[in-house]
Design an enzyme around this catalytic site. Structure first.
Site: not given
Ligand code: 3H9
Length: 694
Positions: A410, A431, A443, A481
């Site tokens: 991540s 991800h 992702e 993120n």
């Protein structure tokens, strides 16, 4: 060439809609159908008409690309065609394969009868576009399925398989071959003199429905809708079907359709529909880039994430090997996998046969040599660089040439992981979001050396896995993120400045988020938060700080829901405000000399979401995201941002990029240099432009 072919097969006219990619009801298709029907009406040798789709599918609905254009007004309209089919003097039959969706199913419901092949699916998914089936769907479908099932189907937009459609009476027969089966059904019906009552005239299933059916549906569906308006309006239309005659009911539906069509939510959801499809495209890949076949997979690490990823592959029918260091670890991992499947079966969301088939596709091993012939491997161990590099070096030595070596990270640097191999061109980030078997986002992260074919293969496999993909550049946090830290960071600053955890969470939920940012911290664990934030504390630029509330709460053992206290105090899943939290927050505010005051909900909303848009603009600037709408896709699928607001970037544009820019100027003054406005945002705001000009 006409969009609709007219052929005669014995005494049956066959109208084949041939309008790629999905035979949508464009002006050309409607014109072709209108002409075909007139031809059939005037052809004395024709006693019945069947309507079907060419290539892979029946009709997938109204042509969304023509919405709001002159073409959408071209006659005959869809409602005219349906009326023609319903009142046609000769038998009309829809023969369905692929999917009959939206206006496509509404057209089929206008026919006297419907047949489908067993692999076909039908549904009214308009709700996902912020509208309702406006060509009679809310009035006709419940007349076949009954009101409760009708409400369920139309407010969820779900597609149902042919067998279920037959059981519900939506189709009259399941046939082997769409064209031959359709013609045979029509001929048999003619020979037997079968009389079909028009769906709109069938009133038995919509008579005498208790008002409480609608009241309960409004409560149940309203609680899940998170501010979406279309589901509630759909219930109103179905209720109208039970109270009005069919002419008035259809008119009511049409008016409500227009209202929804004019809504902001429709604009946002349509933007989102196209965004999802656009995100799969990578403009800089050469046109002849090859997709590598993926028939087998391996997942390293059998924890929650690894097990979930193995389920994703098995659910797509792909053989998968789950790898861990000991058979005990694998046994534990498989126990969780089995339990998760059993929950789905128990809930009725997966047939038992599908669970059994999926479980058969998952093998376990502790030996990397077993992966030699695997097409793709996804490493899903702890986020520790040394461990990941060790694993990639091992994979490099055992995997066949041309295998894809993917890491499910991540935040870690893909290039550094790739450097542990002699084939960085085959290495890429993939991800998934937890729980991987549920969350829709995949992702993908391109490393500096990831080859076009590696990129194209993982973008392509996402669709087979039932995921929505985006491609991100390699940076701390990637697309999703990287933005998240500004959302949670601002939430914590707001607490220092006087907002309460309840207020911040309430505003976020009212906005449409599935959970507020404060509750989210409690749920994921403040101890985890402290660990993740450790590196960030050390790398903060001069003149910037983070709010230390999370650390202070954790120091006092308030590490979240799992121990019954974090920001909130918990009794089971119920949460309550806690004076100790207030005391800690006030202490932090005092320590940093922060003045506390009251906030309006509007202020909180802007403060929470505007910094996300600013950071998104920075992602566009430095190439982390290809397009603004990819950021929307990532946030809707990975973090639950409400699709009916279009995603953060779409929302920001609606609020006004000038306003978002002003917010960033203030945030920089208040919070520090990382919050400074993006240059791109500044330029667009100044020139009064939008993301398409980025
Ligand atoms: C409606 O019917 C309103 C009525 O009630 C009328 C009231 C008066 N139109 O998804 P894919 C394009 S509203 C135009 O990748 P798949 C799509 O953009 C409509 N284009 O394929 C893409 O283009 P591109 C209700 C459409 O195999 C290409 O087709 N119907 C439409 O994974 C391939 O799409 C719906 O909401 C359309 N209606 O899935 C159904 N649909 O290649 C929406 C798709 O340029 N569609 N395109 O990117 C779907 O759910 C899926 O596309 C479908 C195929 C299941 C059909």
């Amino acid at each position: 060439m006409s969009a609709v072919r007219y052929e005669v097969d014995g005494n049956v006219a066959v109208l084949t809609v041939d309008y790629p990619p999905v035979n949508a009801l464009s002006a050309a298709v409607r014109t072709g159908l209108g002409e075909g029907l007139e031809k059939a009406r005037n052809d004395d040798s024709v006693e019945a008409v069947i309507v079907l789709g060419a290539d892979k599918t029946f009709i997938a609905g109204a042509d969304i690309t023509e919405f709001g254009t002159e073409k959408s007004a071209v006659k005959p309209g869809l409602r005219d065609l349906i009326e023609t089919l319903e009142t046609f003097p000769k038998l009309t039959v829809a023969a369905i394969h692929g999917t009959a969706l939206g206006g496509g199913l509404e057209l089929a419901l206008g026919c006297h009868a419907r047949v489908a092949v067993s692999s076909a699916k039908v549904g009214l998914p308009e709700v996902n576009l912020g509208i309702l089936p406006g060509a009679g769907g809310t009035q006709r479908l419940p007349r076949l399925t009954g009101v409760e099932t009708g409400i369920d189907l139309i407010t969820s937009g779900k597609h149902i398989p042919a067998a279920k459609a037959l059981e519900l009476g939506v189709v009259d027969a399941v046939v082997d071959d769409v064209r031959a089966g359709g013609v045979a059904f029509a001929q048999k019906s003619l020979a037997e003199g079968t009389q079909f009552t028009a769906v709109i005239e069938r009133n038995d299933k919509i008579s005498g429905v208790e008002p409480k059916v609608f009241e309960e549906a409004r409560k149940r569906i309203g609680a899940k809708a998170r501010g979406k308006i279309a589901p509630m309006v759909i219930i109103d239309c179905i209720e109208a079907a039970t109270k009005m005659d069919s002419v008035a009911g259809l008119k009511y539906e049409q008016e409500k359709f227009q209202e929804l069509f004019a809504s902001d939510q429709r604009g946002a959801l349509m933007h989102y529909f196209f965004a999802e499809r656009e995100a799969r495209k990578v403009p800089d890949l050469p046109a002849d880039t090859k997709v590598r076949p993926i028939n087998s997979a391996a997942v390293i690490g059998s924890g929650t994430m690894g097990g979930g990823i193995a389920m994703v592959f098995a659910n797509a029918g792909i053989q998968v090997k789950l790898v861990d260091i000991s058979s005990e670890a694998l046994e534990k991992g498989m126990e969780t996998v089995r339990k998760n499947y059993e929950i789905s079966v128990g809930r009725g969301s997966m047939p038992k046969a599908k669970m059994d088939a999926a479980l058969k596709l998952i093998e376990t091993t502790t030996d990397y040599a077993d992966l030699a012939n695997t097409d793709i491997v996804i490493e899903a161990v702890f986020e520790k660089m040394d461990l990941k590099k060790e694993i990639f070096s091992k994979l490099d030595s055992v995997m066949k040439d041309g295998a894809i070596l993917a890491t499910n990270t991540s935040s870690l640097d893909i290039d550094e992981i790739a450097s542990a191999t002699k084939r960085p061109e085959d290495v890429i980030g993939v991800h998934f979001f937890s729980p991987a078997n549920v969350m829709k986002l995949q992702e993908n992260i391109r490393g500096a050396k990831s080859s076009p074919s590696t990129i194209k293969t993982v973008m392509d496999i996402g669709k087979k896995l039932g995921k929505n993909v985006v491609l991100a550049g390699n940076c701390d946090g990637f697309i999703g993120n990287r933005i998240l830290q500004y959302y949670t960071g601002e939430a914590e600053f707001l607490l220092e400045q006087g907002a309460t955890p309840e207020q911040v969470d309430r505003v976020a939920m009212k906005f449409g988020m599935p959970m507020g940012p404060i509750s989210m911290r409690d749920m994921s664990g403040l101890d985890v938060g402290v660990l993740v934030r450790k590196a960030r504390w050390n790398s903060l630029p001069e003149g910037e700080r983070m709010s230390p509330i999370v650390e202070r709460l954790a120091e006092r053992g308030r590490i979240g829901m799992k121990v019954g206290k974090g920001f909130y105090r918990y009794e089971g899943r119920d949460k309550f405000p806690d004076p100790e939290t207030t005391e800690i927050i006030e202490g932090v505010a005092k320590e940093y000399g922060v003045k506390r005051r009251e906030f309006t909900d509007e202020e909180i909303e802007l403060r929470l979401f505007a910094p996300m848009v600013n950071e998104g603009a920075k992602e566009l600037e430095d190439g982390t995201a290809i397009r603004a709408s990819d950021i929307d896709v990532a946030w809707v699928n990975g973090y639950g941002f409400p699709a009916h607001k279009g995603g953060p970037m779409y929302w920001g544009e609606r609020v006004g990029l000038k306003k978002i820019h002003e917010m960033a100027v203030e945030a920089e003054k208040r919070n520090g240099p990382r919050w400074a406005p993006s240059k791109l945002l500044g330029r667009l705001a100044k020139e009064g432009k939008g993301w398409k000009d980025a």
